[in-house]
Scaffold this motif. Structure first.
Motif, PDB file in Angstrom:
ATOM      1  N   ASN A 178     -25.524  -1.687 -17.305  1.00  0.00           N
ATOM      2  CA  ASN A 178     -26.187  -0.866 -16.289  1.00  0.00           C
ATOM      3  C   ASN A 178     -25.218  -0.399 -15.212  1.00  0.00           C
ATOM      4  O   ASN A 178     -25.349   0.711 -14.685  1.00  0.00           O
ATOM      5  CB  ASN A 178     -27.367  -1.627 -15.671  1.00  0.00           C
ATOM      6  N   ALA A 179     -24.239  -1.246 -14.887  1.00  0.00           N
ATOM      7  CA  ALA A 179     -23.226  -0.842 -13.897  1.00  0.00           C
ATOM      8  C   ALA A 179     -22.438   0.354 -14.428  1.00  0.00           C
ATOM      9  O   ALA A 179     -22.171   1.322 -13.693  1.00  0.00           O
ATOM     10  CB  ALA A 179     -22.294  -2.016 -13.612  1.00  0.00           C
ATOM     11  N   ALA A 180     -22.078   0.306 -15.703  1.00  0.00           N
ATOM     12  CA  ALA A 180     -21.310   1.413 -16.295  1.00  0.00           C
ATOM     13  C   ALA A 180     -22.149   2.689 -16.357  1.00  0.00           C
ATOM     14  O   ALA A 180     -21.641   3.785 -16.117  1.00  0.00           O
ATOM     15  CB  ALA A 180     -20.857   1.016 -17.694  1.00  0.00           C
ATOM     16  N   ILE A 236     -19.308   4.677 -22.679  1.00  0.00           N
ATOM     17  CA  ILE A 236     -20.297   5.316 -21.795  1.00  0.00           C
ATOM     18  C   ILE A 236     -19.596   5.949 -20.595  1.00  0.00           C
ATOM     19  O   ILE A 236     -19.644   7.160 -20.397  1.00  0.00           O
ATOM     20  CB  ILE A 236     -21.370   4.302 -21.322  1.00  0.00           C
ATOM     21  N   PHE A 237     -18.921   5.123 -19.801  1.00  0.00           N
ATOM     22  CA  PHE A 237     -18.358   5.604 -18.532  1.00  0.00           C
ATOM     23  C   PHE A 237     -17.212   6.604 -18.732  1.00  0.00           C
ATOM     24  O   PHE A 237     -17.282   7.745 -18.264  1.00  0.00           O
ATOM     25  CB  PHE A 237     -17.891   4.398 -17.704  1.00  0.00           C
ATOM     26  N   LEU A 238     -16.172   6.186 -19.461  1.00  0.00           N
ATOM     27  CA  LEU A 238     -15.011   7.070 -19.624  1.00  0.00           C
ATOM     28  C   LEU A 238     -15.402   8.359 -20.348  1.00  0.00           C
ATOM     29  O   LEU A 238     -14.976   9.457 -19.958  1.00  0.00           O
ATOM     30  CB  LEU A 238     -13.895   6.334 -20.385  1.00  0.00           C
ATOM     31  N   ALA A 239     -16.233   8.223 -21.371  1.00  0.00           N
ATOM     32  CA  ALA A 239     -16.638   9.420 -22.123  1.00  0.00           C
ATOM     33  C   ALA A 239     -17.382  10.396 -21.206  1.00  0.00           C
ATOM     34  O   ALA A 239     -17.175  11.609 -21.303  1.00  0.00           O
ATOM     35  CB  ALA A 239     -17.506   9.021 -23.300  1.00  0.00           C
ATOM     36  N   ALA A 240     -18.234   9.875 -20.301  1.00  0.00           N
ATOM     37  CA  ALA A 240     -18.964  10.761 -19.380  1.00  0.00           C
ATOM     38  C   ALA A 240     -17.992  11.543 -18.505  1.00  0.00           C
ATOM     39  O   ALA A 240     -18.175  12.742 -18.242  1.00  0.00           O
ATOM     40  CB  ALA A 240     -19.923   9.946 -18.523  1.00  0.00           C
ATOM     41  N   GLN A 254     -25.368   9.089 -19.090  1.00  0.00           N
ATOM     42  CA  GLN A 254     -25.618   7.646 -19.083  1.00  0.00           C
ATOM     43  C   GLN A 254     -25.966   7.076 -20.454  1.00  0.00           C
ATOM     44  O   GLN A 254     -25.968   5.870 -20.624  1.00  0.00           O
ATOM     45  CB  GLN A 254     -26.733   7.317 -18.069  1.00  0.00           C
ATOM     46  N   THR A 255     -26.293   7.931 -21.399  1.00  0.00           N
ATOM     47  CA  THR A 255     -26.762   7.528 -22.738  1.00  0.00           C
ATOM     48  C   THR A 255     -28.082   6.746 -22.650  1.00  0.00           C
ATOM     49  O   THR A 255     -28.571   6.495 -21.541  1.00  0.00           O
ATOM     50  CB  THR A 255     -25.740   6.671 -23.522  1.00  0.00           C
ATOM     51  N   ALA A 276      -9.019  10.483 -15.607  1.00  0.00           N
ATOM     52  CA  ALA A 276     -10.257   9.766 -15.948  1.00  0.00           C
ATOM     53  C   ALA A 276      -9.920   8.433 -16.623  1.00  0.00           C
ATOM     54  O   ALA A 276     -10.539   7.399 -16.326  1.00  0.00           O
ATOM     55  CB  ALA A 276     -11.114  10.620 -16.881  1.00  0.00           C
ATOM     56  N   ILE A 277      -8.911   8.452 -17.498  1.00  0.00           N
ATOM     57  CA  ILE A 277      -8.509   7.203 -18.184  1.00  0.00           C
ATOM     58  C   ILE A 277      -7.967   6.206 -17.170  1.00  0.00           C
ATOM     59  O   ILE A 277      -8.312   5.018 -17.194  1.00  0.00           O
ATOM     60  CB  ILE A 277      -7.463   7.511 -19.280  1.00  0.00           C
TER      61      ILE A 277
END
Lengths: 738, 236
Positions: free
Chosen positions: A50-52, A139-143, A193-194, A104-105
């Motif tokens: 959920n944090a991600a 989730i996070f990096l891809a967003a 967020q998926t 982003a990475i």
């Protein structure tokens, strides 16, 4: 080499800019805040996933802004023409995009410095590296990467930063708003967020990760399509859109890349491999409970079969499950009687992901033809049988499980290296014909050594080893033909309760939690209580309490098994709950055990005129046990107050007070609206009516005595509301809440 | 040139702008999904045309409409628009009047954008439920949508005159609060972030219960707009 040097220079420039560092710092701070203040049903959800997901929104928003600032910078400083004439414009845009992706990475890596140790400490022995990588990278990096690609693509396409910012704000908002829309939304559209959630602490999350991987593949291809379209449309000095497009496309790789990414996006959408094309389920038979779980009410009538002229007398199977390939293959042999001796059509049902490879009928090769897909991931097949009085049919089948696309796009069935859940028509093809009472059902199952299979009904004996796998021999009764197969690394605790051999099967990783909460004793106390109050469960000598993964959300009872999800066994106070009234724990456990008396051993059947069903009486039974086990205060707060509150809501509800308005709505809307009251009717109002029945009869014991008589006299039978009233000697008016 | 012609020209430019049409389309699409969802089912089991449900509908649309008005404001302070202002200031037209005309055009474009989803809701009520008592609902809608918009419009005008980036910061704040559903307490809840709900079974109309707050927003916003119009112009 020169290109790499220029890229490295661009990355250094970007990372040394104050605005980039500021945005990275804000995102990192947000990620820390979300990690510390997380909540969820499992530790993995609360402290990692959920944090991600929340950080992904912040990251996507700020990286969209950063991309816009970077791409608009040259135009804003009037240096556009100078730069574009001194360098290759296409390479310049590519470098800028790659530099932003590198930023982003770097942001993700920076956040990992905190999120990894924090997640490890908070989840303790439940920490799964795959969950962490999925959350913060998939989730996070891809967003962030999608935000960069989409923003740069739209900016190059429109040439206006205002339009781009409006589009990006809209897309980010859309991803958020999909969560609150009533209609079922495609999981592929949640690009920020998926739909990740309910990650298990104790078993593999492979099913959810499959969904996320496909979501990310689709979003990446769409983002790349837009970015390449932007690259094609990028305005060259003094040229309009079409001239620029023609000029940019003179490099063959750009239109080729654009075409292939658009085609691949379409293909990835059309060939989505997890969900099928099931028909929508009739929701009028489904209800949502207070805890958010969805259950199906008891079916009143014996289901009709498609071809009653054929009768199954024997069924044997040989099933090989490959956790490596995540597929299964098997052979099933059926013996059938044909009363008329005429040629027949044999209706066969399989999971939509299963293919019938070959059919042999009485030693002669036959053919299976696939028809329309039915409800709930059922593929309908047809086999033409020649004239005969008896048949021996051999069906070879293989495939990979598919899931129902119509409910809430949740993966239930599948094969992974740590967990298997196969529906009945995924174990063997199901023949939709009559079944003889003496029909024998047995088979062999080949499974990965570390997994232990569990059928909801029947006996399984461990055999030898074949092809490096363990062979399990299964024997079941005709009742067991509609049951699912589960397999995991289970621990089993056996004990005697209510005169039965009870066993608690839980995931090996949950051993200490199950011991700490003394789950076996809670189960024993509940079974003993219900046995003493209502009578014994003599339809089966075994009773199993099975642990399910968190994604199931709730529990169910089927056969001689009561199943509950893993959150039931979480230590109290360990996970910050999303809502204080989110239910779960001992309540769900006892509820599913009580269903063995009301729902399995007897079948209180729902009608359309009263609130009667197995749920009402099960809730009342749960309340009675918990009143004894945890005290009056607990049940007053968690049961009676809740029931009364929901009764108030129900009786004041607009569509209940004014049913005439329902006539103006479509059948689907009426079904959905009335469906929203089902939970209250069955889980709140009926138990309140039982409390009133208690008062009318003179107390809990008096009512329980009557219920015991009802139970004993209706063992294995349906119980209607009239049966209940007759057994208790009460009238509808006497227990009405009006 | 007559003021009417200038106003018509400015309004037409706004109404035909890509940003406006795009945001209007998004707002309408979302409003239709709301009508098929929360409105049809009714919030907290109240009627689809109850004050509570209608308030929830309007509150859900608020972020979109606030984004729209801020984007329209931001358009007024683009470099190209400022350049045009420099030319206009050299003509006979009073600069304050010109600014007022532009503000009027923005207000007009906003009102059209706000009225379309409200009208869609009323048509929905009429067609599906034969419900036509729109008076009290219209008041609720106005109380929810207008004061906050006027307040933000005022701030944006004031900020835009000094540094147009201020409007974008404001825009980002509105988007962040909406996306992360950050709840803003009491009277300062400018984007209707507090979920609409019933209290003890009795229907609660958030718009009507905070009339004072809404009125304060409106008056404050109007004052800010007047202040921005009266301020001496920065020369380019």
């Amino acid at each position: 080499m020169i290109g790499a040097r220029k890229l490295s220079h661009e990355i250094r420039r970007l990372l040394s800019e104050r605005i980039t560092l500021l945005f990275m710092a804000i995102i990192a701070t947000g990620a820390v805040w979300y990690s510390i203040n997380g909540s969820g049903r499992t530790a993995s959800d609360a402290f990692i996933v959920n944090a991600a997901k929340n950080s992904a929104f912040l990251g996507a928003l700020l990286f969209a802004l950063l991309t816009l600032l970077q791409f608009h910078r040259d135009f804003r400083h009037n240096t556009n023409d100078i730069i574009l004439t001194s360098t290759d414009p296409i390479h310049h845009q590519v470098r800028k995009t790659l530099a932003l992706i590198c930023a982003a990475i770097v942001t993700s890596l920076l956040i990992s410095l905190f999120a990894l140790p924090y997640g490890m400490v908070k989840t303790g022995s439940y920490f799964q590296p795959a969950t962490f990588l999925t959350a913060w990278y998939l989730i996070f990096l891809a967003a962030l990467v999608f935000a960069v690609l989409l923003t740069s693509g739209f900016y190059m396409l429109t040439g206006h930063w205002e339009t781009t910012s409006v589009i990006m704000a809209g897309l980010i908002l859309l991803s958020k708003l999909l969560e609150s829309m009533h209609a079922n939304s495609e999981y592929l559209l949640y690009w920020v967020q998926t739909t990740a959630g309910n990650f298990s602490d104790v078993i593999t999350n492979r099913f959810q990760i499959d969904m996320l991987l496909w979501n990310r593949l689709f979003c990446l291809l769409v983002s790349l399509s837009i970015w390449t379209l932007g690259l094609c449309s990028f305005r060259r000095c003094g040229l309009g859109l079409f001239s620029s497009f023609r000029m940019n496309c003179s490099r063959l790789w750009i239109p080729l890349f654009l075409t292939s990414s658009i085609i691949l996006s379409g293909v990835s959408y059309a060939c989505e491999p997890i969900f099928d094309d099931s028909k929508p389920i009739d929701y009028s038979g489904m209800i949502k409970t207070d805890t958010g779980e969805t259950v199906i009410t008891v079916v009143a009538d014996t289901p009709e079969v498609a071809n009653p002229e054929l009768m199954l007398t024997e069924k044997a199977f040989d099933l090989d499950v490959s956790t490596k390939k995540r597929t299964l293959s098997g052979t099933a042999e059926y013996r059938l009687m044909n009363g008329s001796g005429k040629a027949q059509t044999l209706p066969v049902q399989t999971n939509t992901g299963i293919n019938i490879d070959s059919v042999v009928i009485n030693g002669i090769e036959g053919k299976a033809t696939r028809g329309e897909t039915g409800e709930n991931s059922t593929a309908n097949w047809r086999i033409e049988l020649p004239s005969a009085y008896e048949y021996v049919i051999r069906i070879c089948y293989s495939g990979r499980m598919l899931n129902n696309n119509t409910s809430d796009q949740r993966v239930t069935y599948g094969i992974s290296d740590g967990y298997i859940w196969l529906p009945a028509d995924g174990i063997t093809p199901h023949l939709d014909i009559s079944v003889s009472d003496e029909c024998s059902f047995y088979g062999n199952l080949l499974l990965n050594e570390k997994l232990e299979p569990f059928f909801l009904h029947g006996n399984t004996i461990k055999g030898g080893t074949r092809n490096g796998k363990t062979q399990w021999q299964y024997t079941g009764s005709p009742d067991a033909m509609g049951i699912s197969l589960f397999a995991a690394e289970y621990m089993t605790e056996t004990f005697e309760a209510g005169g039965l051999n009870a066993e608690l099967k839980y995931f090996a990783k949950h051993e200490s939690s199950v011991r700490d909460m003394d789950a076996a004793n809670v189960i024993k106390a509940a079974i003993d209580y219900f046995t003493e109050v209502y009578g014994p469960l003599f339809y089966d000598k075994h009773l199993t309490i099975l642990e399910l993964p968190a994604y199931f959300s709730g529990g169910f009872a089927g056969g001689s098994t009561s199943a509950v999800d893993e959150t039931v066994f979480s230590p109290k106070g360990y996970i910050p709950a999303e809502s204080p009234h989110s239910g779960g724990g001992i309540d769900v456990l006892v509820h599913e055990i009580a269903h063995q008396w009301w729902g399995i051993a007897t079948m209180p059947v729902q009608d359309n005129t009263s609130f009667w069903s197995s749920e009402g009486i099960t809730c009342y039974s749960t309340y009675c046990f918990l009143k004894e086990y945890l005290g009056e205060d607990y049940v007053q707060e968690n049961y009676i107050n809740e029931w009364q509150h929901n009764w108030e809501i129900y009786k004041n509800a607009f569509y209940i007070q004014h049913p005439e308005y329902l006539e103006k709505l479509s059948d689907k809307d009426v079904s959905n609206i009335m469906g929203s009251f089902q939970g209250m009717k069955l889980y709140n109002i009926m138990p309140l009516m039982m409390l009133k029945a208690e008062d009318a009869l003179g107390g809990t014991e008096a009512l329980q005595k009557k219920l015991s008589e009802l139970y004993m006299s209706h063992m294995g039978q349906l119980i209607t509301y009239d049966d209940f009233l007759a057994a208790t000697g009460l009238t509808e008016e006497a227990i009405s809440l009006e | 040139m007559s003021k009417g012609i200038v106003f018509k020209y400015e309004a037409k430019r706004l109404l035909r702008s890509k940003e406006y049409l795009l945001l209007l389309a998004v707002t309408l699409t979302y409003s239709i999904s709301l009508l098929r969802g929360i409105v049809l089912y009714g919030v907290d089991y109240t009627a689809p045309f109850s004050g509570l449900t209608f308030s929830a509908y309007c509150s859900s649309l608020t972020p979109f409409l606030l984004v729209l008005i801020l984007v329209l404001c931001a358009r007024q302070f683009r470099t190209s628009e400022r350049g045009a202002e420099a030319i206009i200031s050299s003509t006979g037209t009073s600069f304050q009047i010109f600014r007022l005309i532009r503000c009027g055009a923005v207000a007009c474009a906003f009102l059209i954008a706000a009225l379309i989803p409200l009208a869609a809701c009323f048509v929905f009520y009429g067609l599906v439920f034969d419900y036509t008592e729109f008076g009290p609902l219209l008041l609720t809608g106005i109380l929810i949508l207008i004061p906050q918009a006027v307040f933000l419009f005022g701030i944006a005008m004031l900020l835009g005159k000094r540094k147009s980036v201020g409007i974008y910061i404001l825009l980002s704040a509105v988007i962040i609060i909406s996306i992360f559903q950050i709840q803003i307490p009491g009277l300062t809840d400018i984007i209707e972030s507090t979920p609409v709900r019933t209290f003890n079974g009795a229907e609660y109309n958030p718009a009507l219960s905070t009339v004072d707050g809404q009125l304060t927003f409106f008056l404050l916003g109007t004052s800010l707009i007047i202040a921005s119009l009266c301020q001496s112009e920065k020369r380019y």
